[in-house]
Design an enzyme around this catalytic site. Structure first.
Site, PDB file in Angstrom:
ATOM      1  N   CYS A   1       0.799  -1.222   0.000  1.00 46.27           N
ATOM      2  CA  CYS A   1       0.000   0.000   0.000  1.00 46.27           C
ATOM      3  C   CYS A   1       0.838   1.282   0.000  1.00 46.27           C
ATOM      4  CB  CYS A   1      -0.981  -0.019   1.167  1.00 46.27           C
ATOM      5  SG  CYS A   1      -2.359   1.148   0.973  1.00 46.27           S
TER       6      CYS A   1
ATOM      7  N   ARG B   1     -12.639   6.051  -2.547  1.00 46.29           N
ATOM      8  CA  ARG B   1     -11.832   5.013  -1.913  1.00 46.29           C
ATOM      9  C   ARG B   1     -12.217   3.657  -2.482  1.00 46.29           C
ATOM     10  NH1 ARG B   1      -8.472   6.717   1.773  1.00 46.29           N
ATOM     11  NH2 ARG B   1      -7.818   4.601   2.218  1.00 46.29           N
TER      12      ARG B   1
ATOM     13  N   HIS C   1      -4.028  -5.758   2.074  1.00 46.43           N
ATOM     14  CA  HIS C   1      -3.806  -5.948   3.500  1.00 46.43           C
ATOM     15  C   HIS C   1      -4.495  -7.241   3.919  1.00 46.43           C
ATOM     16  CE1 HIS C   1      -2.388  -1.809   3.823  1.00 46.43           C
ATOM     17  NE2 HIS C   1      -3.430  -1.445   3.097  1.00 46.43           N
TER      18      HIS C   1
END
Length: 254
Positions: free
Chosen positions: A102, A136, A199
């Site tokens: 990320c 997002r 993640h």
């Protein structure tokens, strides 16, 4: 590395976690724990080191792991990361395996331009650029890699990352968004560098990636990868639990 050194019992691998204070907000520490445990199962010892802003960079790094962080965390490490750029690029060119997740994935590229227009320079280790968006990209991701098979994880980012010709995608997205909302790719691969937005943390559900990083680190240091043979019961249970985790991840809604 000579066989005499291995025979002498020096089967240790130095894992460096890069900026764990600022770039470790989505469980990325779990990636280090997986590498440490899987090294142990294979008969090797993991020495886990940390590098934070202002520290002395270790002289002996066999495997490097970096996690995600907010934009504010990227700003905090920006200047220090630039000072490390020649060292990190040299390690990558020397085939030190790396996992960049990320925020550090973004900063390993050429730049990250926020949605307000602020440009955070990257270190150019990876041929890619990131543009901040207003949307997002959040949710479970299933992607497929010729190298690693199915890759499961969870994304939460507003960056739109676009790969240049100097890198290739880590995987093709089957569920979710990945690098951006346009080209259906997730992550990047360059030499022994694996970069991803995923993640969860990434490695517990994707042991093939963990084992790749371990094998590359061990082979680079000792000349070969010679895992200690596990007992059949332990190996069966490990495979069962890994597959169970992957099945559950694959069944989760977006």
């Amino acid at each position: 590395m000579s066989e005499d050194r291995i025979a002498a019992g020096n089967r240790s691998i130095n894992i460096l976690q890069l900026y764990p204070r600022e770039m470790n907000i989505y469980g990325d520490w779990g990636n280090v724990l997986v590498l440490k445990q899987r090294l142990k199962w294979n008969g090797y010892t993991a020495n886990v080191l940390e590098y934070n802003v202002g520290d002395d960079f270790p002289a002996d790094v066999d495997l490097l792991v970096g996690g995600g962080g907010q934009d504010s965390g990227q700003v905090v490490i920006q200047e220090d990361l630039q000072s490390l750029a020649p060292t990190l690029r040299a390690l990558a060119e020397d085939d030190v395996p790396m996992l960049a997740i990320c925020g550090l994935y973004q900063l390993f590229g050429r730049f990250f331009k926020t949605h307000t227009g602020t440009v955070i320079p990257g270190i150019g280790l990876l041929d890619l650029e990131t543009h901040g968006g207003t949307e997002r990209l959040i949710g479970n991701v299933l992607s497929v890699s010729e190298e690693f098979g199915e890759i499961h994880g969870y994304e939460n980012h507003s960056g739109q990352t676009f790969l240049g010709p100097g890198v290739k995608p880590l995987a093709e997205v089957r569920k979710g968004e990945g690098n951006n909302s346009k080209d259906n790719y997730e992550g990047a691969r360059y030499r022994n560098v694996v970069a991803s937005y995923l993640h969860g943390s990434l490695l517990p559900k994707n042991p093939a990636i963990a084992d790749f990083l371990i094998q590359q680190a061990v082979t680079r240091k000792f000349g070969s990868f010679e895992p200690a043979p596990p007992s059949p019961g332990d190996l069966d249970e490990l495979a069962r639990l890994s597959e169970l985790a992957r099945q559950h991840a694959g069944q989760r809604p977006r």
